[in-house]
Design a protein around this motif. Sequence first.
Motif, PDB file in Angstrom:
ATOM      1  N   CYS A 113       0.798  -1.222   0.000  1.00 22.05           N
ATOM      2  CA  CYS A 113       0.000   0.000   0.000  1.00 22.05           C
ATOM      3  C   CYS A 113       0.835   1.278   0.000  1.00 22.05           C
ATOM      4  O   CYS A 113       0.277   2.360  -0.095  1.00 22.05           O
ATOM      5  CB  CYS A 113      -0.975  -0.008   1.173  1.00 22.05           C
ATOM      6  N   VAL A 115       2.716   2.906   2.222  1.00 25.86           N
ATOM      7  CA  VAL A 115       2.953   3.732   3.411  1.00 25.86           C
ATOM      8  C   VAL A 115       3.871   2.960   4.350  1.00 25.86           C
ATOM      9  O   VAL A 115       4.054   1.771   4.171  1.00 25.86           O
ATOM     10  CB  VAL A 115       1.632   4.084   4.126  1.00 25.86           C
ATOM     11  N   GLU A 118       3.747   0.644   9.646  1.00 29.85           N
ATOM     12  CA  GLU A 118       2.990   0.881  10.880  1.00 29.85           C
ATOM     13  C   GLU A 118       1.625   1.499  10.614  1.00 29.85           C
ATOM     14  O   GLU A 118       0.744   1.459  11.458  1.00 29.85           O
ATOM     15  CB  GLU A 118       3.791   1.753  11.842  1.00 29.85           C
ATOM     16  N   TYR A 119       1.459   2.084   9.419  1.00 30.78           N
ATOM     17  CA  TYR A 119       0.169   2.689   9.111  1.00 30.78           C
ATOM     18  C   TYR A 119      -0.688   1.823   8.193  1.00 30.78           C
ATOM     19  O   TYR A 119      -1.765   2.232   7.786  1.00 30.78           O
ATOM     20  CB  TYR A 119       0.372   4.064   8.474  1.00 30.78           C
ATOM     21  N   MET A 121      -2.445  -0.756   8.728  1.00 27.49           N
ATOM     22  CA  MET A 121      -3.738  -1.195   9.252  1.00 27.49           C
ATOM     23  C   MET A 121      -4.797  -0.094   9.202  1.00 27.49           C
ATOM     24  O   MET A 121      -5.977  -0.377   9.260  1.00 27.49           O
ATOM     25  CB  MET A 121      -3.576  -1.703  10.671  1.00 27.49           C
ATOM     26  N   PHE A 122      -4.353   1.146   9.040  1.00 28.08           N
ATOM     27  CA  PHE A 122      -5.323   2.230   8.987  1.00 28.08           C
ATOM     28  C   PHE A 122      -5.739   2.544   7.568  1.00 28.08           C
ATOM     29  O   PHE A 122      -6.696   3.249   7.331  1.00 28.08           O
ATOM     30  CB  PHE A 122      -4.745   3.500   9.629  1.00 28.08           C
ATOM     31  N   ASP A 123      -4.985   2.025   6.642  1.00 27.95           N
ATOM     32  CA  ASP A 123      -5.200   2.426   5.265  1.00 27.95           C
ATOM     33  C   ASP A 123      -6.469   1.815   4.697  1.00 27.95           C
ATOM     34  O   ASP A 123      -7.176   2.430   3.934  1.00 27.95           O
ATOM     35  CB  ASP A 123      -3.991   2.025   4.436  1.00 27.95           C
TER      36      ASP A 123
ATOM     37  N   LYS B 104      -6.937   7.444  11.774  1.00 29.11           N
ATOM     38  CA  LYS B 104      -7.674   7.101  10.552  1.00 29.11           C
ATOM     39  C   LYS B 104      -8.304   8.323   9.916  1.00 29.11           C
ATOM     40  O   LYS B 104      -8.455   8.391   8.710  1.00 29.11           O
ATOM     41  CB  LYS B 104      -8.704   6.014  10.838  1.00 29.11           C
ATOM     42  N   LEU B 107      -5.415  10.123   8.124  1.00 31.33           N
ATOM     43  CA  LEU B 107      -5.000   9.428   6.906  1.00 31.33           C
ATOM     44  C   LEU B 107      -6.026   9.588   5.787  1.00 31.33           C
ATOM     45  O   LEU B 107      -5.718   9.368   4.626  1.00 31.33           O
ATOM     46  CB  LEU B 107      -4.781   7.939   7.186  1.00 31.33           C
ATOM     47  N   LYS B 140       3.801   5.507  17.072  1.00 28.18           N
ATOM     48  CA  LYS B 140       4.353   5.380  15.724  1.00 28.18           C
ATOM     49  C   LYS B 140       5.660   6.155  15.636  1.00 28.18           C
ATOM     50  O   LYS B 140       5.839   7.163  16.305  1.00 28.18           O
ATOM     51  CB  LYS B 140       3.379   5.915  14.687  1.00 28.18           C
ATOM     52  N   LEU B 171      -0.291  10.812   4.601  1.00 33.01           N
ATOM     53  CA  LEU B 171       0.143   9.577   3.952  1.00 33.01           C
ATOM     54  C   LEU B 171      -0.902   9.121   2.943  1.00 33.01           C
ATOM     55  O   LEU B 171      -2.100   9.211   3.194  1.00 33.01           O
ATOM     56  CB  LEU B 171       0.315   8.473   5.007  1.00 33.01           C
ATOM     57  N   ASN B 172      -0.419   8.630   1.834  1.00 33.11           N
ATOM     58  CA  ASN B 172      -1.284   8.036   0.816  1.00 33.11           C
ATOM     59  C   ASN B 172      -2.251   9.012   0.165  1.00 33.11           C
ATOM     60  O   ASN B 172      -3.271   8.608  -0.348  1.00 33.11           O
ATOM     61  CB  ASN B 172      -2.070   6.861   1.420  1.00 33.11           C
ATOM     62  N   TRP B 176       1.508  12.155  -2.255  1.00 29.25           N
ATOM     63  CA  TRP B 176       2.324  11.052  -1.753  1.00 29.25           C
ATOM     64  C   TRP B 176       2.496  10.006  -2.843  1.00 29.25           C
ATOM     65  O   TRP B 176       3.578   9.491  -3.086  1.00 29.25           O
ATOM     66  CB  TRP B 176       1.658  10.448  -0.510  1.00 29.25           C
ATOM     67  N   ARG B 180       5.980   8.877  -5.301  1.00 36.72           N
ATOM     68  CA  ARG B 180       6.434   7.517  -5.014  1.00 36.72           C
ATOM     69  C   ARG B 180       7.738   7.229  -5.755  1.00 36.72           C
ATOM     70  O   ARG B 180       7.827   7.411  -6.970  1.00 36.72           O
ATOM     71  CB  ARG B 180       5.367   6.532  -5.481  1.00 36.72           C
TER      72      ARG B 180
END
Lengths: 285, 185
Positions: A113, A115, A118-119, A121-123, B104, B107, B140, B171-172, B176, B180
Amino acid sequence: MYGGAAQEDEPAQQQEEQPAKQVAGPSKMLAAFAGGDSDEERKKKAKKRERQGKKAKGGKKQQSESEEEEQPASTQATEADKGDDKEEQKVGAGAAPVEKPEFPLQVVYCRVCGVPPEYCMFDKKDSTECKAWVLANHPELHDQIYGAPKPVEEGAAEAAPQQQQKKKKKVSLAPSGDSDVKIYKAKRGGKKVISTVVGLHNYGVPLKDMAKIMGKKFACGAAYQPDDEKYGECIQIQGDVAERFVDLLEAELTKYKVPFDRIKFEEVKKKKKAEAADGDDDGDE
Amino acid sequence: MFKGTIDENLNKQSIKGSEVKKLREKIIETYPSIEKYLEEIWPKDAKVLKSKIKVEDYLVQVYLIDDEIRFMENRDKIVIPTMRILHQYPFMMPHMQCDKGAIKHILSGSDVMCPGLTSPGGKMENLERYQVVAITAEGKVNAMGIGITVMSTEEIIKKNKDVAIELIQNLNDGLWKLTRPAATL
């Protein structure tokens, strides 16, 4: 072994040299007062330095000899010192040029994914794929993030069906690689239709020849497409052949033992984005 | 801020030498601790291009250094590094830590609210308004976002309501994904 000893000696040597310099300093001053360095004085100084150097060297030898018995302990000590140094460097963030190799930090990114793991699981809702990847590539991180290390088999078993499920989902419309022969009917402007036969290659049918045969049989254009962007390897036939295809089956395809129940007809009405993406995936296969 | 995907084909423009100089100075001014490493992030002889990315209803100026987006400039003319740079040099800006519950939301592109910072999981540094901060999370290591404080730390504690840090990048998000690296491990 010797490296360790030498390192320990160096400070001693420096200490010996320092007083020499101090001695040399005033004498120089005096000499300057007296009106310039005379040659004799220079020689003397040189000699002094030589002697001190020799002394230091001698000391080194003696020390190293005497320490030969203790060396294991001493090297250990030096190594420990080095370790301490490194730790200090790590702690002190961003100062001396010695630490330069520390930065830029290489942050690990999950390949699934994108990231930091550690992140993961939130994605999204399920991170089993990510988990498997982390476990395979960075086991130490896996322990950190997901707590106590799970038995490897369990993780793998969990991950495998997940992947399969995903594949099935993806391929639901396009041929599911194995043994289905599918015939898609797509509209091509007005009342013109194009039929695409996918999956015959699974039965060892020479697609190029089959395309020709089909062309003759159906009296229309039939072409072998080695890499169709939607379906991958397939035969494209102009016109609606779905009904007549069964005849062909009896005549030609019995040779290749294509089971009747494996042949499916589907109608494609409009191209959706998702479908196109699926087709791409299949093309890669 | 960068929700959704960004078109990869950016309309790149070359940039004047004096502008580069100004920018470098500005970066050092905003992030003093990065000065030693600036040469690595932004070598003096690097090829610098600028481009604009449309975000929501305005444009963000981005700077491509050696064909890689490393800095951006928002409409308030604050120069902000991308998340990739922040991950490589995490010491460059102060860190604000959120609690777990906030992860969450952040993100998915939400701003950081006060309670997320003041709760037991959060940690704050004493800051003024309008500072660029890295947003980390409870437990984290790496930052999960970059933002600009809208309130000072005192205010956050006192008010404990509404937006505390305006999110710039998380993130994401689109940027981002755009940045990549070509060889992702």
